[in-house]
Design a protein around this motif. Structure first.
Motif, PDB file in Angstrom:
ATOM      1  N   ALA A  60       0.923  -1.314  -0.022  1.00  0.00           N
ATOM      2  CA  ALA A  60      -0.067  -0.101  -0.065  1.00  0.00           C
ATOM      3  C   ALA A  60       0.913   1.333   0.096  1.00  0.00           C
ATOM      4  O   ALA A  60       0.496   2.406  -0.357  1.00  0.00           O
ATOM      5  N   GLN A  61       2.066   1.279   0.596  1.00  0.00           N
ATOM      6  CA  GLN A  61       3.005   2.359   0.739  1.00  0.00           C
ATOM      7  C   GLN A  61       3.450   2.481  -0.781  1.00  0.00           C
ATOM      8  O   GLN A  61       4.052   3.615  -0.963  1.00  0.00           O
ATOM      9  N   ASN A  63       1.478   2.692  -3.377  1.00  0.00           N
ATOM     10  CA  ASN A  63       0.324   3.323  -4.055  1.00  0.00           C
ATOM     11  C   ASN A  63       0.121   4.692  -3.590  1.00  0.00           C
ATOM     12  O   ASN A  63      -0.088   4.921  -2.435  1.00  0.00           O
ATOM     13  N   LYS A  64       0.198   5.624  -4.472  1.00  0.00           N
ATOM     14  CA  LYS A  64      -0.134   7.204  -4.120  1.00  0.00           C
ATOM     15  C   LYS A  64      -1.307   7.524  -3.673  1.00  0.00           C
ATOM     16  O   LYS A  64      -1.587   8.306  -2.824  1.00  0.00           O
ATOM     17  N   ASP A  65      -2.283   6.674  -4.005  1.00  0.00           N
ATOM     18  CA  ASP A  65      -3.741   6.950  -3.784  1.00  0.00           C
ATOM     19  C   ASP A  65      -4.133   6.119  -2.537  1.00  0.00           C
ATOM     20  O   ASP A  65      -5.515   5.796  -2.218  1.00  0.00           O
ATOM     21  N   ALA A  66      -3.138   5.440  -1.957  1.00  0.00           N
ATOM     22  CA  ALA A  66      -3.628   4.367  -0.821  1.00  0.00           C
ATOM     23  C   ALA A  66      -4.239   5.015   0.282  1.00  0.00           C
ATOM     24  O   ALA A  66      -3.631   6.343   0.827  1.00  0.00           O
ATOM     25  N   ASP A  67      -5.011   4.412   1.121  1.00  0.00           N
ATOM     26  CA  ASP A  67      -5.183   4.841   2.559  1.00  0.00           C
ATOM     27  C   ASP A  67      -4.526   4.161   3.586  1.00  0.00           C
ATOM     28  O   ASP A  67      -3.957   2.980   3.288  1.00  0.00           O
ATOM     29  N   VAL A  68      -4.782   4.572   4.785  1.00  0.00           N
ATOM     30  CA  VAL A  68      -4.130   3.711   5.843  1.00  0.00           C
ATOM     31  C   VAL A  68      -4.532   2.443   6.029  1.00  0.00           C
ATOM     32  O   VAL A  68      -3.771   1.302   6.342  1.00  0.00           O
ATOM     33  N   ALA A  69      -5.883   2.352   6.020  1.00  0.00           N
ATOM     34  CA  ALA A  69      -6.753   0.853   6.040  1.00  0.00           C
ATOM     35  C   ALA A  69      -6.012  -0.184   4.923  1.00  0.00           C
ATOM     36  O   ALA A  69      -6.359  -1.128   5.253  1.00  0.00           O
ATOM     37  N   ASP A  70      -5.677   0.416   3.900  1.00  0.00           N
ATOM     38  CA  ASP A  70      -5.251  -0.720   2.659  1.00  0.00           C
ATOM     39  C   ASP A  70      -4.184  -1.584   3.209  1.00  0.00           C
ATOM     40  O   ASP A  70      -3.609  -2.526   2.705  1.00  0.00           O
ATOM     41  N   ASP A  71      -3.287  -0.838   4.181  1.00  0.00           N
ATOM     42  CA  ASP A  71      -2.167  -1.596   4.528  1.00  0.00           C
ATOM     43  C   ASP A  71      -2.162  -2.349   5.897  1.00  0.00           C
ATOM     44  O   ASP A  71      -1.486  -3.115   6.460  1.00  0.00           O
TER      45      ASP A  71
END
Length: 132
Positions: A60-61, A63-71
Motif C-alpha cells: 500500500a505504501q 500506491n500514491k492513492d492508498a489509505d492507511v486502512a489498505d495496509d
C-alpha cells in the motif's frame, strides 16, 4: 517497499558525500569512519529493500492513492511465549560486561548466547520435519 529502498539508497549517497567532505575538511578519523560505516549500513539496508521489493507484490505504501486502512492485515507470525530472547539478552549483557570487567567473561557468555540462538532458531522445528 520500493519507497523505503530508495530512501535508504539516497541516504547512502548523502552519507558518502558527507563522509568525503568531512574527512577532507576536518581530517578527523573517528567521525569520518563513523560516517563511512553509516554509509555502508544504509547501503546494505537500501539494497535489501530494493531487492526484496522486486520479488514481492506492491504494498500500500507504493500506491500514491492508498489509505492507511489498505495496509491493514496480518504482519507475520510472532512467537507469543518464547524464552529464547531472554537467554540472548542475558548472554549479550554478560558479553558486554566482559568488555568492561575482563575478556574472560566472554567464555561464560558465549555458551549462553549459543544456547539461546540455537533454541530460537529451532523453537518450532518439530513434527514431521524433525530430524532423527
Amino acid at each position: 517497499m520500493k519507497v523505503q529502498g530508495k530512501m535508504f539508497l539516497w541516504l547512502a549517497a548523502f552519507l558518502v558525500a558527507m563522509a568525503i567532505i568531512y574527512g577532507l575538511w576536518s581530517k578527523e578519523p573517528a567521525g569520518t569512519t563513523a560516517l563511512f560505516l553509516a554509509f555502508g549500513l544504509s547501503l546494505m539496508i537500501g539494497y535489501y529493500l530494493a531487492f526484496t521489493a522486486r520479488r514481492v507484490d506492491a504494498g500500500a505504501q507504493d500506491n500514491k492513492d492508498a489509505d492507511v486502512a489498505d495496509d491493514a492485515g496480518e504482519l507475520g507470525f510472532f512467537s507469543p511465549h518464547s524464552w529464547q530472547p531472554l537467554s540472548l539478552a542475558f548472554g549479550g549483557a554478560l558479553a558486554f560486561m566482559g568488555v568492561v570487567f575482563g575478556w574472560w567473561l566472554l567464555f561464560f557468555s558465549l555458551p549462553i548466547i549459543l544456547i539461546g540462538l540455537w533454541g530460537w532458531v529451532f523453537e518450532y522445528y518439530r513434527g514431521e520435519n524433525r530430524t532423527q
